[in-house]
Scaffold this active site. Structure first.
Site, mmCIF file in Angstrom:
data_model
loop_
_atom_site.group_PDB
_atom_site.id
_atom_site.type_symbol
_atom_site.label_atom_id
_atom_site.label_comp_id
_atom_site.label_asym_id
_atom_site.label_seq_id
_atom_site.Cartn_x
_atom_site.Cartn_y
_atom_site.Cartn_z
ATOM 1 N N GLU A 1 0.835 -1.197 0.000
ATOM 2 C CA GLU A 1 0.000 0.000 0.000
ATOM 3 C C GLU A 1 0.873 1.252 0.000
ATOM 4 O O GLU A 1 0.568 2.232 -0.674
ATOM 5 C CB GLU A 1 -0.913 0.000 1.227
ATOM 6 C CG GLU A 1 -1.834 1.209 1.297
ATOM 7 C CD GLU A 1 -2.637 1.268 2.577
ATOM 8 O OE1 GLU A 1 -2.546 0.325 3.395
ATOM 9 O OE2 GLU A 1 -3.358 2.263 2.772
ATOM 10 N N GLU B 1 -9.782 5.370 -0.046
ATOM 11 C CA GLU B 1 -9.300 3.989 -0.142
ATOM 12 C C GLU B 1 -9.575 3.603 -1.589
ATOM 13 O O GLU B 1 -10.704 3.310 -1.971
ATOM 14 C CB GLU B 1 -10.064 3.074 0.825
ATOM 15 C CG GLU B 1 -9.903 3.443 2.295
ATOM 16 C CD GLU B 1 -8.626 2.886 2.917
ATOM 17 O OE1 GLU B 1 -7.793 2.318 2.181
ATOM 18 O OE2 GLU B 1 -8.453 3.037 4.146
HETATM 19 ZN ZN ZN Z 1 -3.880 2.788 4.580
#
Ligand code: ZN
Length: 345
Positions: free
Chosen positions: A163, A299
């Protein structure tokens, strides 16, 4: 990942109808919760309920009254969404699959994109070096209504694309677009520090940079069967050192713009395992509680889902993600006065 308290994933039509779901969902969900608990849960994980937890819980147990409409947020249409952006103008409301509106969208190809004199704070979630600095990032920091880890490692795809790599790459791509439009862009971290910064420092960075707006980029680590993106907006938090009351309304305006622009640029569906229509509001994120400039999180997809992971690993798709983010910030900055005057704030 955003260090959230675990909550029941919203049950999608896909999950309800899949014959394998009876076996797969509990396992995936348990794994998801277990992972989140292991990696992210601190004191906040069990004590700070998101503002919309009640609503989410209610929705999780109440099936929709009618079959879902032809919504790009469903897996059916998402699987064949091309990599190229949709040719249609961005949707204007909360139902992107509706027929084109009769009124023009807020941002057209001729919309203003001159950001000269404006400052944007981009916050790439996590840091590729965090995993080697667990002592530093596990330190507890005050986020107003609770205490929480300084930072977390974030999630990754099953193939190991992290990520932190994703958020930094997309933030740099968005910076290039916004800079070309005249904005000054400041990154909270640019691969130039070994870990962090802590979430309270990330929140302060907007004010430190005298930014007009701030945005935090993340990828989620949800259940493998769930996919899609969602935007997280700040709930009002006035507690301890936190007072974000002044940014709640403009952050919501940014959140709606981001939801629509990101969807238009990427074709990515709204998350089918969390949030509602791609939107969530939370009071457990230091980056939102402590910010004094309008700020939201995105996100961008679920890195534990194979379809989303494939997209997020693709540089071409990341460019589209950056385009959606940059377009939303541009729309926010170029329509600010007009919109806030209209809303009387
Ligand atoms: Zn995160």
């Amino acid at each position: 990942m955003t260090g959230s308290a675990p909550r029941p994933p919203r049950r999608s039509a896909l999950l309800r109808t899949a014959t394998a779901a009876a076996v797969a969902v509990p396992l995936c969900t348990a794994g998801w919760f277990g992972w989140r608990a292991l990696d992210h849960a601190g004191p906040a994980g069990s004590t700070a309920a998101p503002a919309t937890a009640a609503a989410s819980a209610a929705s999780a147990t109440t099936p929709p009254a009618a079959p879902p409409p032809a919504d790009p947020g469903t897996a059916d249409t998402a699987t064949d969404t091309p990599l190229t952006p949709p040719v249609a103008p961005p949707p204007t409301g909360s139902a992107p699959a509706e027929a084109p509106a009769t009124t023009p969208p807020p941002a057209t190809p001729t919309a203003a994109t001159d950001l000269t004199g404006r400052t944007v704070l981009l916050d790439p979630g996590h840091n590729p070096g965090n995993s080697a600095h667990t002592a530093e990032i596990n330190r507890q920091v005050d986020i107003g209504n609770t205490r929480k880890e300084c930072d977390t490692t974030g999630t990754e795809t099953n193939a190991g694309y992290t990520e932190a790599e994703y958020t930094l790459d997309v933030s740099r791509r968005a910076r290039a677009i916004l800079t070309a439009r005249g904005a000054k862009v400041v990154l909270v971290q640019d691969g130039d520090r070994p870990w962090g910064p802590c979430i309270d420092e990330r929140a302060r960075a907007g004010a430190d940079a005298h930014a007009d707006v701030a945005l935090s980029v993340h990828g989620d680590g949800g259940p493998a069967a769930g996919r899609g993106f969602h935007v997280i907006m700040p709930a009002r938090v006035v507690a301890g050192k936190a007072d974000n009351a002044a940014i709640v309304a403009p952050s919501r305006r940014l959140g709606l713009l981001l939801r629509d622009r990101f969807h238009a640029a990427t074709g990515e569906p709204y998350a089918d395992y969390t949030a509602e229509e791609g939107l969530d509001t939370r009071s457990d994120l230091g980056g939102l509680n402590l910010s004094t400039v309008p700020k939201v999180f995105i996100e961008c997809g679920n890195m534990r889902n194979s379809t989303d992971a494939k997209r997020m690993t693709d540089p071409q798709w990341r460019q589209q993600a950056a385009q959606g983010i940059a377009d939303a910030l541009t729309a926010f900055l170029t329509t600010q006065e007009k919109t806030e005057e209209r809303h009387g704030s």
